[in-house]
Design a protein around this motif. Structure first.
Motif, PDB file in Angstrom:
ATOM      1  N   MET A   1       0.828  -1.207   0.000  1.00 21.70           N
ATOM      2  CA  MET A   1       0.000   0.000   0.000  1.00 21.70           C
ATOM      3  C   MET A   1       0.859   1.252   0.000  1.00 21.70           C
ATOM      4  O   MET A   1       1.938   1.285   0.576  1.00 21.70           O
ATOM      5  N   ASP A   2       0.389   2.267  -0.649  1.00 25.90           N
ATOM      6  CA  ASP A   2       1.120   3.529  -0.750  1.00 25.90           C
ATOM      7  C   ASP A   2       1.238   4.183   0.616  1.00 25.90           C
ATOM      8  O   ASP A   2       0.256   4.403   1.303  1.00 25.90           O
ATOM      9  N   THR A   3       2.458   4.497   1.014  1.00 21.55           N
ATOM     10  CA  THR A   3       2.635   5.086   2.342  1.00 21.55           C
ATOM     11  C   THR A   3       2.712   6.608   2.308  1.00 21.55           C
ATOM     12  O   THR A   3       2.658   7.247   3.340  1.00 21.55           O
ATOM     13  N   ALA A   4       2.866   7.182   1.128  1.00 18.34           N
ATOM     14  CA  ALA A   4       2.949   8.638   1.049  1.00 18.34           C
ATOM     15  C   ALA A   4       1.547   9.239   1.089  1.00 18.34           C
ATOM     16  O   ALA A   4       0.823   9.192   0.108  1.00 18.34           O
ATOM     17  N   ARG A   5       1.177   9.734   2.219  1.00 20.72           N
ATOM     18  CA  ARG A   5      -0.178  10.251   2.371  1.00 20.72           C
ATOM     19  C   ARG A   5      -0.211  11.750   2.139  1.00 20.72           C
ATOM     20  O   ARG A   5       0.767  12.446   2.396  1.00 20.72           O
ATOM     21  N   PRO A   6      -1.336  12.241   1.678  1.00 28.21           N
ATOM     22  CA  PRO A   6      -1.495  13.687   1.656  1.00 28.21           C
ATOM     23  C   PRO A   6      -1.349  14.213   3.083  1.00 28.21           C
ATOM     24  O   PRO A   6      -1.646  13.494   4.022  1.00 28.21           O
ATOM     25  N   ALA A   7      -0.928  15.459   3.189  1.00 33.18           N
ATOM     26  CA  ALA A   7      -0.557  15.970   4.505  1.00 33.18           C
ATOM     27  C   ALA A   7      -1.748  16.274   5.391  1.00 33.18           C
ATOM     28  O   ALA A   7      -1.603  16.546   6.561  1.00 33.18           O
ATOM     29  N   THR A   8      -2.945  16.195   4.837  1.00 31.32           N
ATOM     30  CA  THR A   8      -4.089  16.685   5.600  1.00 31.32           C
ATOM     31  C   THR A   8      -4.663  15.664   6.560  1.00 31.32           C
ATOM     32  O   THR A   8      -5.537  15.986   7.340  1.00 31.32           O
ATOM     33  N   GLY A   9      -4.196  14.449   6.501  1.00 34.03           N
ATOM     34  CA  GLY A   9      -4.716  13.441   7.416  1.00 34.03           C
ATOM     35  C   GLY A   9      -5.742  12.567   6.739  1.00 34.03           C
ATOM     36  O   GLY A   9      -6.510  13.012   5.889  1.00 34.03           O
ATOM     37  N   LEU A  10      -5.772  11.329   7.168  1.00 27.20           N
ATOM     38  CA  LEU A  10      -6.569  10.318   6.489  1.00 27.20           C
ATOM     39  C   LEU A  10      -8.054  10.641   6.466  1.00 27.20           C
ATOM     40  O   LEU A  10      -8.699  10.591   5.420  1.00 27.20           O
ATOM     41  N   LEU A  11      -8.600  10.977   7.630  1.00 27.71           N
ATOM     42  CA  LEU A  11     -10.044  11.192   7.682  1.00 27.71           C
ATOM     43  C   LEU A  11     -10.444  12.451   6.920  1.00 27.71           C
ATOM     44  O   LEU A  11     -11.495  12.501   6.279  1.00 27.71           O
ATOM     45  N   THR A  12      -9.594  13.451   6.966  1.00 27.40           N
ATOM     46  CA  THR A  12      -9.847  14.665   6.197  1.00 27.40           C
ATOM     47  C   THR A  12      -9.852  14.338   4.711  1.00 27.40           C
ATOM     48  O   THR A  12     -10.699  14.809   3.956  1.00 27.40           O
ATOM     49  N   GLU A  13      -8.917  13.486   4.323  1.00 25.68           N
ATOM     50  CA  GLU A  13      -8.841  13.099   2.915  1.00 25.68           C
ATOM     51  C   GLU A  13     -10.113  12.376   2.476  1.00 25.68           C
ATOM     52  O   GLU A  13     -10.665  12.637   1.406  1.00 25.68           O
ATOM     53  N   VAL A  14     -10.584  11.461   3.344  1.00 26.53           N
ATOM     54  CA  VAL A  14     -11.811  10.744   3.016  1.00 26.53           C
ATOM     55  C   VAL A  14     -12.984  11.713   2.906  1.00 26.53           C
ATOM     56  O   VAL A  14     -13.768  11.674   1.952  1.00 26.53           O
ATOM     57  N   ARG A  15     -13.084  12.614   3.883  1.00 28.41           N
ATOM     58  CA  ARG A  15     -14.182  13.587   3.852  1.00 28.41           C
ATOM     59  C   ARG A  15     -14.116  14.440   2.589  1.00 28.41           C
ATOM     60  O   ARG A  15     -15.134  14.688   1.939  1.00 28.41           O
ATOM     61  N   ASP A  16     -12.902  14.876   2.251  1.00 28.07           N
ATOM     62  CA  ASP A  16     -12.754  15.726   1.064  1.00 28.07           C
ATOM     63  C   ASP A  16     -13.176  14.989  -0.201  1.00 28.07           C
ATOM     64  O   ASP A  16     -13.845  15.550  -1.067  1.00 28.07           O
ATOM     65  N   SER A  17     -12.787  13.719  -0.292  1.00 27.24           N
ATOM     66  CA  SER A  17     -13.179  12.933  -1.468  1.00 27.24           C
ATOM     67  C   SER A  17     -14.694  12.804  -1.528  1.00 27.24           C
ATOM     68  O   SER A  17     -15.303  12.951  -2.588  1.00 27.24           O
ATOM     69  N   LEU A  18     -15.293  12.522  -0.378  1.00 30.31           N
ATOM     70  CA  LEU A  18     -16.751  12.398  -0.330  1.00 30.31           C
ATOM     71  C   LEU A  18     -17.414  13.703  -0.757  1.00 30.31           C
ATOM     72  O   LEU A  18     -18.377  13.711  -1.524  1.00 30.31           O
ATOM     73  N   ARG A  19     -16.869  14.823  -0.284  1.00 27.93           N
ATOM     74  CA  ARG A  19     -17.446  16.133  -0.610  1.00 27.93           C
ATOM     75  C   ARG A  19     -17.407  16.386  -2.110  1.00 27.93           C
ATOM     76  O   ARG A  19     -18.376  16.856  -2.706  1.00 27.93           O
ATOM     77  N   THR A  20     -16.261  16.065  -2.698  1.00 26.63           N
ATOM     78  CA  THR A  20     -16.103  16.319  -4.129  1.00 26.63           C
ATOM     79  C   THR A  20     -17.098  15.496  -4.933  1.00 26.63           C
ATOM     80  O   THR A  20     -17.759  16.003  -5.843  1.00 26.63           O
ATOM     81  N   ILE A  21     -17.210  14.217  -4.591  1.00 26.36           N
ATOM     82  CA  ILE A  21     -18.131  13.351  -5.324  1.00 26.36           C
ATOM     83  C   ILE A  21     -19.569  13.832  -5.153  1.00 26.36           C
ATOM     84  O   ILE A  21     -20.342  13.897  -6.115  1.00 26.36           O
ATOM     85  N   VAL A  22     -19.910  14.202  -3.914  1.00 22.47           N
ATOM     86  CA  VAL A  22     -21.267  14.658  -3.649  1.00 22.47           C
ATOM     87  C   VAL A  22     -21.568  15.929  -4.429  1.00 22.47           C
ATOM     88  O   VAL A  22     -22.617  16.049  -5.079  1.00 22.47           O
ATOM     89  N   ALA A  23     -20.630  16.865  -4.428  1.00 20.20           N
ATOM     90  CA  ALA A  23     -20.851  18.128  -5.128  1.00 20.20           C
ATOM     91  C   ALA A  23     -21.051  17.886  -6.619  1.00 20.20           C
ATOM     92  O   ALA A  23     -21.921  18.477  -7.253  1.00 20.20           O
ATOM     93  N   THR A  24     -20.248  16.967  -7.169  1.00 23.11           N
ATOM     94  CA  THR A  24     -20.368  16.648  -8.590  1.00 23.11           C
ATOM     95  C   THR A  24     -21.715  16.026  -8.901  1.00 23.11           C
ATOM     96  O   THR A  24     -22.378  16.394  -9.880  1.00 23.11           O
ATOM     97  N   SER A  25     -22.132  15.106  -8.058  1.00 19.04           N
ATOM     98  CA  SER A  25     -23.390  14.414  -8.336  1.00 19.04           C
ATOM     99  C   SER A  25     -24.581  15.342  -8.148  1.00 19.04           C
ATOM    100  O   SER A  25     -25.580  15.237  -8.865  1.00 19.04           O
ATOM    101  N   VAL A  26     -24.484  16.254  -7.204  1.00 18.86           N
ATOM    102  CA  VAL A  26     -25.566  17.228  -7.012  1.00 18.86           C
ATOM    103  C   VAL A  26     -25.673  18.121  -8.242  1.00 18.86           C
ATOM    104  O   VAL A  26     -26.763  18.461  -8.702  1.00 18.86           O
ATOM    105  N   LYS A  27     -24.527  18.472  -8.782  1.00  9.69           N
ATOM    106  CA  LYS A  27     -24.504  19.288 -10.002  1.00  9.69           C
ATOM    107  C   LYS A  27     -25.118  18.517 -11.176  1.00  9.69           C
ATOM    108  O   LYS A  27     -25.974  19.024 -11.904  1.00  9.69           O
ATOM    109  N   ASP A  28     -24.705  17.253 -11.325  1.00  4.03           N
ATOM    110  CA  ASP A  28     -25.168  16.438 -12.451  1.00  4.03           C
ATOM    111  C   ASP A  28     -26.666  16.152 -12.375  1.00  4.03           C
ATOM    112  O   ASP A  28     -27.383  16.294 -13.353  1.00  4.03           O
ATOM    113  N   LYS A  29     -27.099  15.734 -11.189  1.00  3.84           N
ATOM    114  CA  LYS A  29     -28.465  15.218 -11.105  1.00  3.84           C
ATOM    115  C   LYS A  29     -29.485  16.279 -10.727  1.00  3.84           C
ATOM    116  O   LYS A  29     -30.668  16.153 -11.048  1.00  3.84           O
ATOM    117  N   LEU A  30     -29.065  17.295  -9.983  1.00  3.64           N
ATOM    118  CA  LEU A  30     -30.025  18.307  -9.549  1.00  3.64           C
ATOM    119  C   LEU A  30     -29.768  19.663 -10.192  1.00  3.64           C
ATOM    120  O   LEU A  30     -30.559  20.592 -10.050  1.00  3.64           O
TER     121      LEU A  30
END
Length: 669
Positions: A1-30
């Motif tokens: 597994m890749d050990t070089a993590r973004p500096a913002t921390g794992l959970l922040t990274e997960v939240r950010d990814s979720l936010r981006t996907i959600v924002a995109t889907s809200v744009k696409d579908k709504l």
RNA sequence: GCGCCCAUAGCUCAGCGGAUAGAGCAUCUGCCUUCUAAGCAGAGGGUCGUUGGUUCGAGACCAACUGGGCGCGCCA
């Protein structure tokens, strides 16, 4: 597994990814544009909903003119379709939430990899290249430190540690007002009233504590002494002659006591700035010449401020209610006010004054660093090559809330005088004061009305207060009794060191766990508590983890006893296969570890050290749950090595968290 | 007079417009031949100061009020 993590921390990274996907889907579908940052992903109240949830569909329902559950299902489907490595499944739930469940095995794997990769830096952000000056402690050098000063210093020092972990270069300044009335009072007590100097070995700052009270008692009964005080103050401000020299001695000796007290709490400084040096160097005179006629520094020829140089603050909403909103900087007699000197000093902190102090190394601190000091030219010495004080991008003044008005004036004056950037970068880190609980006040012999509600304010002039050293002594005494009972085998020196570490933890945690706008009604029993939500509880969790590791290193062939080596060793031997059974307590602890960076960032952004304190308690609690629910030594071999690995990760992160709070991390408790 | 802060369990405090308001202490009941009981599990304990309002939804936002704290100098 890749050990070089973004500096913002794992959970922040997960939240950010979720936010981006959600924002995109809200744009696409709504067809709606939303700010990804505004999508909250928080832990739901009930674990059956998952690990992270957002109520976004509820918020969007009206705008999208669709039922929340329909939106929730759309977002859910988008998240499922996109997929994230750490996300195990996504659900929607009434009345309109989207819930995400994190894959426990992958989470565990990623977290221990991250910790092993960053070690002591786990949770920290990379250097930003920005410099912050944090000014704290700032005690008048005329009597012993009290518990209010301890709150200031603990908050300031913890903030420093937080900022450093958030990538700031931080310089810690401690301003010493050696020319003020308070020093004059003590000098008067000795030189004019003939107080006996303390015996060798007695703490001079403690001696001054009582003397200061005595001098003020005498002012009450002999008002003519005020005349002497004025005279002394004048002589001290002039800086020449015997009284001034003696005042300097008093200040130095009291300061020595202050430093000793603060060092004992693990608090150090980079630079002492003396009021007398600011005066001697003519900081204000210099600033005055360059500011004259600039912006709104004007000479008044009429009105209440006639004959004064003032900075125009009228028109600023914050000062609108005042009958005389402008601030006098130079009195009609030509002398500068406190605020004027403060403006010059603040400009120096930003490196825009155009004048600098002379410096000298002042003292070697217990943490190994050199404490420097501003200096009279005659005493100035060499400072390390390339060392430069001030020149901050951001200046944070740690001062209690009662100084808010003055700090507002300072900041707005900077702006009015043409220093907009400096004004924007000047932060008053305000906090409520420490008062005394009625019980503690009564213990100190203060007359407290029987039905007294609320807290009793401290009053140095009346001698009402708790000395910092008395608090530390009491905490050490209590801890010593506990340690002796638990560890009869320890030598006196070991007992003393451990008791000290526990006392520091109790006090520092007590001082930062409250919100900054909460007035602390100081209570001895609470401050010395070592059970529950306290510093020693955090240390205890840490010590128990080390204890497991000690036992593991004896029981498992090849397992190192050193936590860092054991982390490497156990990580290399841990299996993280899909579908492996991971206990809820293991996952919960990993989730908490993964959230450290986010908490550090929040604490830095909101200037709230209590966020880290709360996090520390949560982390220790999550370990305790793990301790109770997930046996390590008796587990079958795969689970055992994985849990050793988790324990090692916890040890590392808890150590980092304790360090951020300035709490010692003894290996045994 | 003007401004800022505070009011949540018996006590001390968390609580970001979202799901059943949490933690520690205190009280009560259990748990130490099993990795440290400075610990854990469980129980009881709440009209979130009052009244209006905004909102699909308010402890949180707005207004007024009540009670408390602090600040408002040509002091520092």
């Amino acid at each position: 597994m890749d050990t070089a993590r973004p500096a913002t921390g794992l959970l922040t990274e997960v939240r950010d990814s979720l936010r981006t996907i959600v924002a995109t889907s809200v744009k696409d579908k709504l067809g709606l544009d939303i700010d990804p940052a505004a999508v909250g992903w928080e832990q739901p109240p009930d674990p059956r909903f998952g690990d992270l949830s957002t109520p976004l569909p509820l918020k969007l329902a009206r705008q999208a003119r669709r039922p929340p559950m329909v939106i929730a299902e759309q977002i859910r489907d988008a998240l499922i379709e996109r997929g994230l490595p750490l996300v195990r499944d996504v659900t929607s739930s009434a009345p309109g939430y989207v819930n995400v469940r994190i894959d426990a095995v992958r989470l565990l794997h990623q977290v221990v990899e991250d910790v092993a990769g960053a070690r002591g830096e786990y949770g920290s952000l990379p250097p930003s290249g920005r410099k912050a000056v944090v000014e704290h402690t700032n005690m008048n050098p005329n009597k012993a430190a009290h518990i209010g000063h301890v709150r200031n210093a603990c908050l300031g020092d913890t903030l420093v540690r937080i900022l450093r972990r958030c990538g700031f270069q931080v310089e810690i300044q401690n301003y010493i007002d050696d020319t003020g009335a308070q020093v004059a009072d003590v000098v008067l007590g000795i030189k004019h009233l003939g107080a006996q100097m303390p015996a060798e070995g007695e703490r001079f700052d403690h001696f001054c504590w009582d003397l200061y009270t005595e001098v003020h008692r005498r002012y009450e009964v002999e008002p003519e002494l005020r005349e002497v005080q004025r005279e002394y103050l004048h002589l001290i401000e002039q800086g020449e002659g015997e009284i001034a020299a003696f005042a300097k001695q008093v200040a130095e000796r009291v300061l020595a006591g202050h430093l000793r007290t603060m060092w004992g709490l693990g608090i150090s400084y980079d630079i002492l700035t003396w009021e007398s040096d600011i005066v001697r160097k003519g900081f204000w005179r210099h600033a005055f010449e360059t500011l004259k006629g600039r912006g709104s520094l004007v000479y008044e020829t009429e009105g209440p401020n006639a004959g004064c140089w003032v900075v125009r603050l009228r028109g600023i909403p914050e000062f609108a209610g005042l009958e005389n909103p402008d601030k006098v900087l130079v009195r009609s007699n030509g002398t500068a006010t406190y605020v004027a000197k403060d403006i010059a000093y603040q400009l120096w902190k930003f490196g825009v004054l155009g004048l600098d102090f002379d410096y000298r190394p002042y003292v070697q601190q217990p943490n190994g660093t050199t404490l420097y000091s501003s200096s009279p030219p005659a005493l100035a010495g060499d400072i390390a090559a390339g060392l430069q004080f001030g020149h901050a991008d951001r200046v944070i003044n740690v001062i209690d809330i009662r100084q808010k008005y003055l700090q507002d004036i300072l900041r707005h004056s900077l702006r009015q005088l043409g220093f907009a950037r400096e004004a924007d970068s000047s932060v008053h880190f305000a906090y409520e004061v420490v008062a005394l609980s009625p019980e503690t006040a009564a213990e100190l012999g203060v007359d407290v009305p029987k039905d007294a509600k609320g807290a009793v304010p401290m009053a140095g002039r009346k001698g009402i207060g708790v000395k910092a050293d008395d608090l530390i002594d009491a905490a050490e005494a209590k801890a010593t009794a506990e340690v002796r009972q638990r560890h009869p085998e320890m030598t006196d020196e070991q007992v003393r060191d451990l008791a000290h570490a526990i006392a520091v933890a109790a006090i520092r945690y007590y001082m930062v766990r409250f919100n900054t706008n909460t007035l602390i009604a100081f209570d001895f029993d609470e401050a010395l508590a070592m059970n529950g939500n306290t510093g020693p509880y955090l240390q205890y969790a840490y010590a128990r983890a080390l204890s497991i590791l000690r036992k593991a290193s004896e029981a498992i062939p090849g397992c190192p006893a050193d936590p860092s080596e054991a982390l490497t060793w156990s990580l290399a031997r841990s299996r993280f296969d899909a579908g492996l059974e991971v206990l809820p307590a293991e996952k919960a602890m990993a989730m908490t570890i993964a959230d450290f960076t986010a908490k550090l960032q929040a604490a830095a952004a909101e200037l709230l050290p209590s966020i880290v304190a709360e996090y520390a308690f949560g982390l220790a609690s999550s370990f305790t749950d793990f301790y109770e629910g997930a046996p390590v030594l008796s587990a079958e071999s795969d689970a055992r090595v994985r849990r050793v690995c988790l324990v090692c990760a916890f040890i590392q992160v808890m150590r980092n968290v304790l360090d951020t709070l300035g709490l010692p991390s003894p290996g045994i408790l």
